[in-house]
Design a protein around this motif. Structure first.
Motif, PDB file in Angstrom:
ATOM      1  N   GLY A 125       0.798  -1.218   0.000  1.00  0.00           N
ATOM      2  CA  GLY A 125       0.000   0.000   0.000  1.00  0.00           C
ATOM      3  C   GLY A 125       0.832   1.269   0.000  1.00  0.00           C
ATOM      4  O   GLY A 125       0.317   2.365   0.212  1.00  0.00           O
ATOM      5  N   LYS A 126       2.137   1.136  -0.268  1.00  0.00           N
ATOM      6  CA  LYS A 126       3.032   2.296  -0.210  1.00  0.00           C
ATOM      7  C   LYS A 126       2.664   3.354  -1.255  1.00  0.00           C
ATOM      8  O   LYS A 126       2.575   4.539  -0.953  1.00  0.00           O
ATOM      9  N   THR A 127       2.464   2.910  -2.495  1.00  0.00           N
ATOM     10  CA  THR A 127       2.091   3.855  -3.551  1.00  0.00           C
ATOM     11  C   THR A 127       0.713   4.437  -3.293  1.00  0.00           C
ATOM     12  O   THR A 127       0.473   5.631  -3.531  1.00  0.00           O
ATOM     13  N   THR A 128      -0.197   3.623  -2.775  1.00  0.00           N
ATOM     14  CA  THR A 128      -1.541   4.117  -2.443  1.00  0.00           C
ATOM     15  C   THR A 128      -1.458   5.236  -1.415  1.00  0.00           C
ATOM     16  O   THR A 128      -2.214   6.218  -1.478  1.00  0.00           O
ATOM     17  N   LEU A 129      -0.530   5.122  -0.469  1.00  0.00           N
ATOM     18  CA  LEU A 129      -0.349   6.169   0.530  1.00  0.00           C
ATOM     19  C   LEU A 129      -0.007   7.497  -0.143  1.00  0.00           C
ATOM     20  O   LEU A 129      -0.624   8.529   0.142  1.00  0.00           O
ATOM     21  N   LEU A 130       0.963   7.486  -1.049  1.00  0.00           N
ATOM     22  CA  LEU A 130       1.345   8.713  -1.738  1.00  0.00           C
ATOM     23  C   LEU A 130       0.215   9.216  -2.628  1.00  0.00           C
ATOM     24  O   LEU A 130      -0.056  10.423  -2.681  1.00  0.00           O
ATOM     25  N   ASN A 131      -0.448   8.304  -3.327  1.00  0.00           N
ATOM     26  CA  ASN A 131      -1.577   8.700  -4.177  1.00  0.00           C
ATOM     27  C   ASN A 131      -2.681   9.356  -3.367  1.00  0.00           C
ATOM     28  O   ASN A 131      -3.334  10.298  -3.823  1.00  0.00           O
ATOM     29  N   THR A 132      -2.891   8.860  -2.158  1.00  0.00           N
ATOM     30  CA  THR A 132      -3.937   9.423  -1.294  1.00  0.00           C
ATOM     31  C   THR A 132      -3.565  10.825  -0.847  1.00  0.00           C
ATOM     32  O   THR A 132      -4.397  11.742  -0.879  1.00  0.00           O
ATOM     33  N   ILE A 133      -2.320  11.015  -0.437  1.00  0.00           N
ATOM     34  CA  ILE A 133      -1.868  12.346  -0.023  1.00  0.00           C
ATOM     35  C   ILE A 133      -2.031  13.339  -1.172  1.00  0.00           C
ATOM     36  O   ILE A 133      -2.468  14.475  -0.974  1.00  0.00           O
ATOM     37  N   PHE A 134      -1.728  12.882  -2.367  1.00  0.00           N
ATOM     38  CA  PHE A 134      -1.733  13.764  -3.542  1.00  0.00           C
ATOM     39  C   PHE A 134      -3.133  13.948  -4.135  1.00  0.00           C
ATOM     40  O   PHE A 134      -3.302  14.728  -5.066  1.00  0.00           O
ATOM     41  N   GLY A 135      -4.113  13.214  -3.616  1.00  0.00           N
ATOM     42  CA  GLY A 135      -5.494  13.423  -4.059  1.00  0.00           C
ATOM     43  C   GLY A 135      -5.940  12.575  -5.217  1.00  0.00           C
ATOM     44  O   GLY A 135      -6.920  12.907  -5.895  1.00  0.00           O
ATOM     45  N   ILE A 136      -5.249  11.437  -5.470  1.00  0.00           N
ATOM     46  CA  ILE A 136      -5.647  10.589  -6.597  1.00  0.00           C
ATOM     47  C   ILE A 136      -6.012   9.176  -6.140  1.00  0.00           C
ATOM     48  O   ILE A 136      -5.903   8.223  -6.899  1.00  0.00           O
ATOM     49  N   ALA A 137      -6.466   9.059  -4.903  1.00  0.00           N
ATOM     50  CA  ALA A 137      -7.022   7.798  -4.402  1.00  0.00           C
ATOM     51  C   ALA A 137      -8.259   8.157  -3.580  1.00  0.00           C
ATOM     52  O   ALA A 137      -8.473   9.317  -3.230  1.00  0.00           O
ATOM     53  N   THR A 138      -9.075   7.175  -3.295  1.00  0.00           N
ATOM     54  CA  THR A 138     -10.332   7.395  -2.578  1.00  0.00           C
ATOM     55  C   THR A 138     -10.120   7.292  -1.070  1.00  0.00           C
ATOM     56  O   THR A 138      -9.604   6.288  -0.580  1.00  0.00           O
TER      57      THR A 138
END
Length: 233
Positions: A39-52
């Motif tokens: 889930g490492k990439t998901t963490l960054l994607n979430t911070i950046f606003g591109i995950a739910t």
């Protein structure tokens, strides 16, 4: 600078991060370590606003950015160099850097910043008129980081910057990342290469199956059998 509280996030209805808590102080390099699929990439994607985001909150400089649109996140001072599709292959090196500064409009200092970037990354200065697709793997990763810096971020998110690089190129890039921090940019880096990341980090988190299983100083984590934690469920 950054605080993540009880974060549950993923893509659509699929939840990947399960109650993550994490913070990054101004001026730090913080490493997030873990196996593939953690889930490492998901963490960054979430911070950046591109995950739910399903639950929890993300604070940047004490302001919630949970519902802030991506372009506003960039304007607030967060920049992201993803692992894949991180440069424009058919644009030159210089054009890629110009794209990185797009959000700054006609800022008169952009050219000066580009000169500083080329001083920091002389490897790509020599290729400034070449298309990005002609660069080596190491040069392309340097360009991705350089492009992210052109927005003048306060916080830089890096996703597996040394993935696929030779040991020599990986070490060179990590040294550049440390120099970027020394120039005043706070860094949150996701890495699979534990030793390489901890050599430049101040603190680290181990993420396994969407959960933080350990947090400590980089010095203490270097003495820990991190890979053993990768199999903690």
């Amino acid at each position: 600078m950054l605080e993540i509280r009880n974060l549950k996030s993923g893509y659509g209805k699929m939840v990947i991060l399960q109650g993550v808590n994490l913070f990054v102080k101004r001026g730090e390099i913080v490493a997030v370590l873990g196996p593939n699929g953690a889930g490492k990439t998901t963490l960054l994607n979430t911070i950046f606003g591109i995950a739910t985001i399903h639950e929890g909150d993300i604070l940047f400089e004490n302001r919630s950015i949970t519902s802030v649109k991506l372009h506003e996140v960039v304007r607030m001072g967060i920049s992201y160099a993803p692992q894949l599709s991180n440069v424009f292959p058919n644009l030159t090196v210089e054009e890629n850097l110009e794209m990185g500064s797009f959000i700054r409009g006609k800022d008169q200092t952009i050219k000066e910043d580009m000169k500083e970037i080329f001083k920091l990354f002389p490897e790509i200065d020599r290729r400034r008129d070449q298309k990005a697709k002609t660069l080596s793997g190491g040069e392309r990763q340097m360009l991705a980081v350089a492009r992210a810096l052109m927005s003048r971020p306060k916080l830089l998110l890096l996703d597996e910057p040394t993935a696929g690089l030779s040991p020599r190129a990986g070490i060179a890039l990590m040294n550049k990342i440390k120099e970027i921090r020394d120039r005043g940019v706070t860094i949150l880096i996701v890495e699979q290469n534990v030793k390489r990341a901890l050599e430049i980090a101040d603190r680290g988190y181990v993420l396994v199956s969407g959960r933080i299983v350990k947090e400590d100083s980089a010095e203490n984590l270097m003495k820990t059998d991190i890979e053993r934690l990768f199999f903690v469920s």
